[in-house]
Motif scaffolding. Structure first.
Motif, PDB file in Angstrom:
ATOM      1  N   LEU A 303       0.740  -1.291   0.034  1.00  0.00           N
ATOM      2  CA  LEU A 303      -0.091  -0.143  -0.107  1.00  0.00           C
ATOM      3  C   LEU A 303       1.115   1.173   0.091  1.00  0.00           C
ATOM      4  O   LEU A 303       1.927   1.257   0.613  1.00  0.00           O
ATOM      5  N   MET A 304       0.278   2.347  -0.643  1.00  0.00           N
ATOM      6  CA  MET A 304       1.152   3.631  -0.604  1.00  0.00           C
ATOM      7  C   MET A 304       0.036   4.525  -0.121  1.00  0.00           C
ATOM      8  O   MET A 304      -0.923   4.746  -0.720  1.00  0.00           O
ATOM      9  N   ILE A 305       0.345   5.370   0.694  1.00  0.00           N
ATOM     10  CA  ILE A 305      -0.582   5.994   1.738  1.00  0.00           C
ATOM     11  C   ILE A 305       0.261   7.405   1.755  1.00  0.00           C
ATOM     12  O   ILE A 305       1.195   7.497   2.276  1.00  0.00           O
ATOM     13  N   GLU A 306      -0.753   8.486   1.288  1.00  0.00           N
ATOM     14  CA  GLU A 306      -0.096  10.126   1.647  1.00  0.00           C
ATOM     15  C   GLU A 306      -0.477  10.229   3.131  1.00  0.00           C
ATOM     16  O   GLU A 306      -1.697  10.130   3.588  1.00  0.00           O
ATOM     17  N   VAL A 307       0.541  10.866   3.794  1.00  0.00           N
ATOM     18  CA  VAL A 307       0.270  11.279   4.971  1.00  0.00           C
ATOM     19  C   VAL A 307       1.019  12.692   5.174  1.00  0.00           C
ATOM     20  O   VAL A 307       2.381  12.846   4.535  1.00  0.00           O
ATOM     21  N   HIS A 308       0.561  13.495   5.962  1.00  0.00           N
ATOM     22  CA  HIS A 308       0.927  15.100   6.155  1.00  0.00           C
ATOM     23  C   HIS A 308       0.840  15.333   7.560  1.00  0.00           C
ATOM     24  O   HIS A 308      -0.344  15.208   8.116  1.00  0.00           O
ATOM     25  N   PRO A 309       1.763  16.237   8.082  1.00  0.00           N
ATOM     26  CA  PRO A 309       1.434  16.732   9.430  1.00  0.00           C
ATOM     27  C   PRO A 309       0.046  17.326   9.650  1.00  0.00           C
ATOM     28  O   PRO A 309      -0.480  17.612  10.630  1.00  0.00           O
ATOM     29  N   ASN A 310       0.086  18.345   8.723  1.00  0.00           N
ATOM     30  CA  ASN A 310      -1.033  19.179   8.689  1.00  0.00           C
ATOM     31  C   ASN A 310      -1.497  19.582   7.134  1.00  0.00           C
ATOM     32  O   ASN A 310      -1.199  20.222   6.352  1.00  0.00           O
ATOM     33  N   PRO A 311      -2.486  18.322   6.917  1.00  0.00           N
ATOM     34  CA  PRO A 311      -3.007  18.279   5.373  1.00  0.00           C
ATOM     35  C   PRO A 311      -3.601  19.626   4.860  1.00  0.00           C
ATOM     36  O   PRO A 311      -3.605  20.121   3.576  1.00  0.00           O
ATOM     37  N   THR A 312      -4.330  20.409   5.666  1.00  0.00           N
ATOM     38  CA  THR A 312      -4.706  21.636   5.561  1.00  0.00           C
ATOM     39  C   THR A 312      -3.826  22.664   4.920  1.00  0.00           C
ATOM     40  O   THR A 312      -4.286  23.802   4.145  1.00  0.00           O
ATOM     41  N   GLU A 313      -2.458  22.576   5.353  1.00  0.00           N
ATOM     42  CA  GLU A 313      -1.533  23.455   4.856  1.00  0.00           C
ATOM     43  C   GLU A 313      -0.663  22.657   3.875  1.00  0.00           C
ATOM     44  O   GLU A 313       0.452  23.405   3.273  1.00  0.00           O
ATOM     45  N   ALA A 314      -0.880  21.631   3.256  1.00  0.00           N
ATOM     46  CA  ALA A 314      -0.056  20.841   2.239  1.00  0.00           C
ATOM     47  C   ALA A 314      -0.067  21.693   1.128  1.00  0.00           C
ATOM     48  O   ALA A 314      -0.969  22.131   0.542  1.00  0.00           O
ATOM     49  N   LEU A 315       1.216  21.634   0.654  1.00  0.00           N
ATOM     50  CA  LEU A 315       1.236  22.226  -0.850  1.00  0.00           C
ATOM     51  C   LEU A 315       0.979  21.556  -1.959  1.00  0.00           C
ATOM     52  O   LEU A 315       0.694  22.283  -2.848  1.00  0.00           O
ATOM     53  N   SER A 316       0.568  20.208  -1.827  1.00  0.00           N
ATOM     54  CA  SER A 316      -0.208  19.551  -2.954  1.00  0.00           C
ATOM     55  C   SER A 316      -0.823  18.314  -2.166  1.00  0.00           C
ATOM     56  O   SER A 316      -0.432  18.084  -1.121  1.00  0.00           O
TER      57      SER A 316
END
Length: 354
Positions: A303-316
């Motif tokens: 599985l490849m899963i996108e994870v971000h500390p703060n998705p609302t501020e992600a650049l993409s």
């Protein structure tokens, strides 16, 4: 065409048979499985009489023609035995394959800065991921959208690799960047938009590095496997297929339609390992957990899963990214279903499940 040798065929005899095909200007490719040795024949074999091949050696058990246009990628080319892609990571080798534990790849869409990529890498590693994904070069629909930080982002991925021991998967978009990306990446990713960039496929294949080939948004399964054939034809057997959603009519509800039927279909057609990307496949973070579990139940190898500390501020791709907390919760759910189907490592994060 494939030549199946009897169990216990001496190595000297295998070499002699292979040399015989070389003399006929046909390329032999040996594939040693757990139970059989298969020699795949690549070239103009249409006029070869199967009986002539059988008479070459008493150790030849069977000769079969491969009638599919994708020869090396076909299931028959390995006599039905699944292939394995072994990737050397800083910690230990990781194997992608049907008879191995599910491999987890996680991380942000884009590498934004050092603090973000290191924080994400440490969290996904602690939760059981073996690879960090992150885009240094980003293909975007709009020329005005964030295109990635390029070479400086590769340096940050290398830093995260050193700090955590995670393997690195990142996309190469252009042959001009191939050497730089290959110096950092443990697995070279071909993105969906470049699935049929044939010159890129050939050059990436020639590196010998493992390649993750994403399905194009409007590609048929045969077109996808023919793209894999370009890499395999460059004498690189280390190809992982990644289903990441295709374009259908319901674009107002999901970014793409995740084609989980591709998993059992591919199992009938190819020996290559299969990864599923539920983040791009749905485009909505709230749908990622259900599709992750469904993918494992359907037989996905990774599985490849996108994870971000703060998705609302992600650049993409913020809307499809899980928070660090959501990712940790999902991994525990993934562990349960993976254990149920016998596809979870005894190490990993099983101990966190209560």
């Amino acid at each position: 065409m494939i030549v199946v040798l009897k169990s216990g065929t001496p190595s000297e005899e295998i070499k002699r048979i292979s040399n015989e095909f070389d003399s006929r200007k046909i390329t032999p490719e040996k594939s040693a499985g757990h139970h059989k040795v298969v020699i795949g024949l690549v070239g103009d074999t249409a006029e070869i009489d199967l009986r002539q091949i059988l008479n070459l050696s008493s150790f030849i058990e069977q000769v079969l023609r491969v009638d599919k246009p994708f020869k090396r990628a076909s299931k028959e080319f390995r006599y039905g035995e699944p292939s394995e892609v072994v990737v050397a990571t800083p910690n230990e080798p990781v194997t992608f394959g049907q008879n191995h534990p599910v491999v987890i790849v996680a991380g942000p869409c884009s590498v934004e800065n050092e603090e973000m990529i290191l924080e994400t890498a440490r969290v996904v590693k602690a939760a059981g991921a073996q690879f960090l994904r992150g885009g240094a070069y980003k293909p975007r629909t709009s020329p005005y959208a964030f295109q990635g930080h390029g070479e400086s982002a590769l340096g940050l991925l290398a830093l995260a690799r050193e700090a955590t021991g995670l393997g690195i998967i990142t996309e190469v978009m252009d042959t001009a960047d191939l050497e730089k990306v290959a110096s950092v990446a443990d697995v070279l990713q071909i993105g969906a938009r470049n699935m049929q960039s044939f010159s890129l496929l050939q050059k990436v294949g020639a590196t010998g590095k493992p390649v993750l080939l994403k399905r194009g948004p409007a590609a048929t399964i045969e077109e996808w496997l023919m793209a894999a054939e370009y890499i395999l034809a460059a004498d690189n057997p280390n190809v992982i297929l990644c289903e990441r959603g295709i374009r259908t009519f319901d674009w107002q509800y999901t970014r793409n339609t995740l084609d989980l039927t591709a998993i059992p279909v591919l199992r009938t057609l190819t020996h290559l390992p299969i990864m599923v990307d539920p983040s791009h496949g749905t485009g909505r973070a709230e749908y990622v957990p259900a599709m992750s579990i469904a993918a494992i139940a359907a037989g996905a190898d990774s599985l490849m899963i996108e994870v971000h500390p703060n998705p609302t501020e992600a650049l993409s791709d913020g809307p499809q990214s899980l928070t660090l907390e959501q990712y940790q919760e999902l991994i525990q759910e993934i562990a349960v279903i993976s254990k149920a189907v016998g596809r979870w490592s005894q190490t990993g994060c099983v101990a966190k499940i209560v």
